[in-house]
Enzyme design. Structure first.
Site, PDB file in Angstrom:
ATOM      1  N   SER A 250       0.896  -1.212   0.088  1.00  8.98           N
ATOM      2  CA  SER A 250      -0.173  -0.032  -0.085  1.00  8.98           C
ATOM      3  C   SER A 250       0.808   1.302  -0.118  1.00  8.98           C
ATOM      4  O   SER A 250       2.154   1.175   0.105  1.00  8.98           O
ATOM      5  CB  SER A 250      -0.915   0.065   1.284  1.00  8.98           C
ATOM      6  OG  SER A 250      -0.179   0.443   2.256  1.00  8.98           O
ATOM      7  N   LYS A 251       0.208   2.441   0.032  1.00 10.92           N
ATOM      8  CA  LYS A 251       0.981   3.635   0.142  1.00 10.92           C
ATOM      9  C   LYS A 251       1.858   3.724   1.054  1.00 10.92           C
ATOM     10  O   LYS A 251       2.950   4.360   0.911  1.00 10.92           O
ATOM     11  CB  LYS A 251      -0.113   4.848  -0.189  1.00 10.92           C
ATOM     12  CG  LYS A 251      -0.752   5.005  -1.309  1.00 10.92           C
ATOM     13  CD  LYS A 251      -0.908   6.613  -1.190  1.00 10.92           C
ATOM     14  CE  LYS A 251      -1.918   6.702  -2.610  1.00 10.92           C
ATOM     15  NZ  LYS A 251      -3.262   7.324  -2.734  1.00 10.92           N
TER      16      LYS A 251
END
Ligand code: GLU
Length: 483
Positions: A250-251
């Site tokens: 994820s980010k």
């Protein structure tokens, strides 16, 4: 049947590596079967969609070489079609208006929680009488459109990757909202699960290949296909890309968008090669280094793993290095110039012979293009500092003598070439009665300021062409003598 696949990114962020990998699999599948690859931008969420993200997605796919055959189609331009289809479901009695207020929905969920039940819509407005409806409207309440999901339905499909998958209607959260709130007879913004199906039907998509995070949407979408009386496509859910800890990338894991990878100096051939390997294993006899076209010849879902694919930076760096090491110097130079310029280096950018020679010297040591900046800084700067190791080398017995002798011999070895440099070194070793290793290490320290780096003779020639070798030798002499 002609295979038609699509990639349908939402422009709510830059092109994500997960979306790009899904695009790779779709592209490979289309190319393998001579099918059509469609690009659709899912920009119905007006608050979160941004034109700059759309541009980033188009640029990223283009940079990666994931050419599309049709599109880009924009959902924001297709609202009329969605409204017609919402109306069709309402007319058939397969969808209805629900007037619950947010407070009522919250209270319902709280009660479910208190009873230890999973939160779901309890379908309370499924069978409102015309009088109840009129009363809510008279009250000024807005309504969402809900699509009926029968609890006792069993929804099953044969997934290209996961085989037989089945869900129970009662696990889908109750009748689902397909269009957001609006007043009177209007429809609010239609939502993903609905528009994706309307579009996939309208665009004759035969295979829906997407990340496993969408698997819970598929049973809902299958019910919509049925309701819209459309031919069921084949579904395939590809494994997620995982971080080191085994969780979905994820980010928070830092670099995840394709433009970040691009900026860091990965080349598209390496990145698409690596993304293909994130979940697909090439057949026996095929190496791990391949162009997309080559992978397309062999691609199929029987070799796509079910398990998540761990993102491995070392492997990506290694693969990127393999592509950089064989890049012709002129191509590599084109790729490196923007990095050198961004670092503020000054040079005559039209001096291609010098730049290409430099690219050829450092190319074999690169695993990422941005590494060229620290690696070649000493060739661009007029003066360099010396590392501690270099100073220690310069202060060794014989180092100052070696530097002086080299400086004195340069004039007699013009023009300086690989051969004359070798002759010069031999002569210094002999005349000064020094060890060759000492002379070479001292020269490296003197000319480059450090003890490790690209080929020494080539570095010297590059410096010499810019008239920098003598000044470096003088500075080193001063350092050697402790000045
Ligand atoms: N817009 C969705 C996404 O970006 C598309 C999912 C799908 O392929 O159906 O995740």
């Amino acid at each position: 049947m002609t295979v038609r696949v699509r990639i349908a990114p939402s422009p709510t962020g830059n092109l994500h590596i997960g979306t790009a990998r899904t695009a790779v699999f779709n592209w490979l599948y289309a190319r393998h079967l001579g099918g059509t690859f469609v690009l659709r931008i899912e920009d119905t969420d007006q608050e979160r969609s941004r034109p700059e993200y759309t541009q980033n997605i188009l640029d990223g796919l283009t940079w990666l070489g994931l050419t599309w055959d049709e599109g880009p189609f924009y959902q924001s331009k297709r609202l009329e079609l969605y409204q017609q289809k919402v109306q069709a479901l309402l007319d058939k009695g397969l969808a209805y208006r629900a007037y619950d207020t947010p407070e009522e929905l919250d209270a319902m969920r709280e009660a479910q929680k208190a009873n230890g039940e999973a939160p779901r819509y309890d379908n309370r407005h499924r069978n409102l009488t015309p009088q109840q409806r009129a009363a809510y409207e008279a009250d000024g309440r807005s309504s969402v459109i809900r699509f009926i999901i029968e609890d006792d339905r069993e929804i099953a499909w044969n997934d290209l990757v996961r085989g037989n998958v089945s869900w129970k209607g009662r696990d889908l959260g109750g009748d689902m909202v397909i269009a957001r709130a609006a007043s009177g007879n209007d429809f609010g913004q239609p939502l993903y699960n609905f528009v994706v199906v309307v579009d996939d039907i309208d665009m004759n998509i035969t295979h829906i290949i997407r990340g496993e995070d969408h698997i819970g949407n598929t049973p809902k979408q299958i019910l919509l296909y049925e309701a819209l009386e459309a031919t069921m496509p084949t579904f395939g859910h590809t494994p997620l890309i995982l971080n080191e800890a085994g969780a979905k990338l994820s980010k928070r894991d830092g670099v995840t968008s394709i433009s970040d990878f691009q900026r860091m100096g990965y080349v598209p051939e390496a990145l698409v090669n690596y993304m293909t390997l994130l979940g697909w294993s090439p057949p026996e006899g095929m190496t791990e280094i391949f162009a997309l076209e080559e992978a397309a010849q062999h691609f199929g879902f029987e070799r796509v793993n079910r398990a998540g694919a761990k993102f491995d930076w070392d492997k990506l760096n290694w693969l990127n290095g393999q592509y950089l090491h064989i890049k012709p110097a002129d191509k590599l130079t084109d790729l490196l110039i923007p990095y050198w310029q961004a670092a503020g280096f000054q040079a005559d950018w039209s001096d291609r012979p010098w730049l290409e020679r430099l690219a050829a010297v450092i190319g074999p040591s690169l695993s990422r293009l941005d590494e060229a900046v620290p690696m070649s800084e000493y060739l661009f700067k007029d003066a360099v500092g010396f590392t501690e190791d270099a100073i220690a080398q310069l202060k060794q017995d014989g180092s100052a003598k070696a530097i002086q002798a080299v400086a004195d011999a340069i004039a007699a070895h013009q023009p300086l070439t690989e051969t004359t440099v070798q002759d010069l070194i031999k002569q210094v070793v002999k005349d000064q009665n020094l060890k060759k290793g000492l002379v070479m290490r001292t020269l490296r320290a003197a000319l480059t300021g450090a003890m490790n780096g690209p080929d020494l003779v080539q570095s010297w020639l590059l410096l010499h062409q810019h008239g920098l070798d003598q000044t470096r030798l003088q500075a080193a002499l001063e350092a050697a003598q402790g000045k």
